[in-house]
Design a protein around this motif. Structure first.
Motif, mmCIF file in Angstrom:
data_model
loop_
_atom_site.group_PDB
_atom_site.id
_atom_site.type_symbol
_atom_site.label_atom_id
_atom_site.label_comp_id
_atom_site.label_asym_id
_atom_site.label_seq_id
_atom_site.Cartn_x
_atom_site.Cartn_y
_atom_site.Cartn_z
ATOM 1 N N ASN A 247 0.751 -1.202 -0.012
ATOM 2 C CA ASN A 247 -0.024 -0.079 0.000
ATOM 3 C C ASN A 247 0.853 1.444 -0.003
ATOM 4 O O ASN A 247 1.631 1.339 0.931
ATOM 5 N N PRO A 248 0.718 2.422 -1.057
ATOM 6 C CA PRO A 248 1.493 3.290 -0.852
ATOM 7 C C PRO A 248 1.239 4.047 0.382
ATOM 8 O O PRO A 248 0.230 4.194 1.321
ATOM 9 N N PRO A 249 2.356 4.848 0.498
ATOM 10 C CA PRO A 249 2.149 5.901 2.011
ATOM 11 C C PRO A 249 0.984 7.113 1.831
ATOM 12 O O PRO A 249 0.558 7.181 0.330
ATOM 13 N N PRO A 250 0.494 7.596 2.654
ATOM 14 C CA PRO A 250 -0.461 8.629 2.538
ATOM 15 C C PRO A 250 -0.024 9.653 1.748
ATOM 16 O O PRO A 250 1.435 9.850 1.787
ATOM 17 N N ILE A 251 -0.697 10.733 1.348
ATOM 18 C CA ILE A 251 -0.165 11.669 0.653
ATOM 19 C C ILE A 251 0.780 12.622 1.507
ATOM 20 O O ILE A 251 0.432 12.896 2.745
ATOM 21 N N GLY A 252 1.810 12.747 0.934
ATOM 22 C CA GLY A 252 3.095 13.897 1.656
ATOM 23 C C GLY A 252 3.928 12.974 2.269
ATOM 24 O O GLY A 252 4.946 13.607 2.713
ATOM 25 N N PHE A 253 3.795 11.843 2.453
ATOM 26 C CA PHE A 253 4.687 10.911 3.008
ATOM 27 C C PHE A 253 5.471 10.202 2.078
ATOM 28 O O PHE A 253 5.291 9.780 1.023
ATOM 29 N N ILE A 254 6.864 9.732 2.509
ATOM 30 C CA ILE A 254 7.770 8.963 1.754
ATOM 31 C C ILE A 254 7.701 7.845 2.414
ATOM 32 O O ILE A 254 8.055 7.393 3.545
ATOM 33 N N ASN A 255 7.668 6.534 1.537
ATOM 34 C CA ASN A 255 7.704 5.251 2.165
ATOM 35 C C ASN A 255 9.642 4.812 1.791
ATOM 36 O O ASN A 255 9.653 4.825 0.665
ATOM 37 N N ILE A 256 9.944 4.329 2.845
ATOM 38 C CA ILE A 256 11.500 4.045 2.709
ATOM 39 C C ILE A 256 11.305 2.471 2.929
ATOM 40 O O ILE A 256 11.052 1.897 4.285
ATOM 41 N N ASN A 257 11.712 1.539 2.046
ATOM 42 C CA ASN A 257 11.916 0.058 2.258
ATOM 43 C C ASN A 257 13.332 -0.134 2.227
ATOM 44 O O ASN A 257 14.213 0.317 1.442
ATOM 45 N N TRP A 258 13.843 -1.165 3.186
ATOM 46 C CA TRP A 258 15.231 -1.456 3.108
ATOM 47 C C TRP A 258 15.233 -3.075 3.201
ATOM 48 O O TRP A 258 14.323 -3.564 3.635
#
Length: 176
Positions: free
Chosen positions: A85-96
């Protein structure tokens, strides 16, 4: 083009007079959806592996086998994909993610930042010596993800990793 002729119809009927492979990929990308590009990528990899097998092992792989292996590869990949699921508007999702190379006493860390539309905003790879424990490698990945987010001035962020113990630790409320 013998492998392509057995592929999806979009590859069979397309007349591509691209000057380079890069131009071909860009043209196909602009005209196709994500699923077509995924199939294209897996088939292209299969052709590359077929070429290497012929050159280095003097072994011929029939185009039908390349096509079947590619189709199975796409099916397995799609079945293994977790729901994202994409992050909410304005957020950045960082996957490691982290991986170990015990023979070389190194770890590799991959970081990917995505926006609310799922577009990749930035990515980074790191290699470090030591950290031969998988959990410690994942912890180092989480540390590098937070450090990178701060350095890139991503805010607010959502961090995602696969090591449940590390993720739970990041999500704990600490009494200070």
């Amino acid at each position: 083009m013998d492998v392509w002729s057995q592929g999806p119809i979009v590859f069979q009927k397309r007349t591509n007079r691209a000057a380079s492979f890069k131009e071909l990929v860009e043209k196909l990308h602009s005209l196709s959806d994500h699923n077509v590009m995924e199939i294209f990528s897996v088939i292209a990899r299969g052709i590359w592996l077929r070429r290497n097998k012929l050159i280095f092992e003097d072994s011929f792989t029939h185009p039908t086998k390349v096509q079947c292996t590619s189709r199975k590869g796409v099916q397995v990949h799609q079945a293994d994909l977790p729901d994202w699921n994409p992050p909410p508007i304005g957020f950045i999702n960082i996957n490691w993610d982290a991986t170990l190379n015990i023979a070389k006493d190194r770890i590799g860390i991959g970081l990917v930042a995505q926006d609310c539309e799922g577009s990749i905003v930035a990515s980074k790879k790191l290699a470090q010596s030591g950290f031969m424990d998988p959990l410690l490698a994942e912890a180092q990945g989480a540390f590098q993800a937070t450090r990178w987010a701060r350095g890139m001035r991503f805010s607010p962020v959502i961090l995602e990793g696969h090591a449940q113990q590390i993720v739970k630790g990041l999500n704990q409320q600490l009494d200070r």
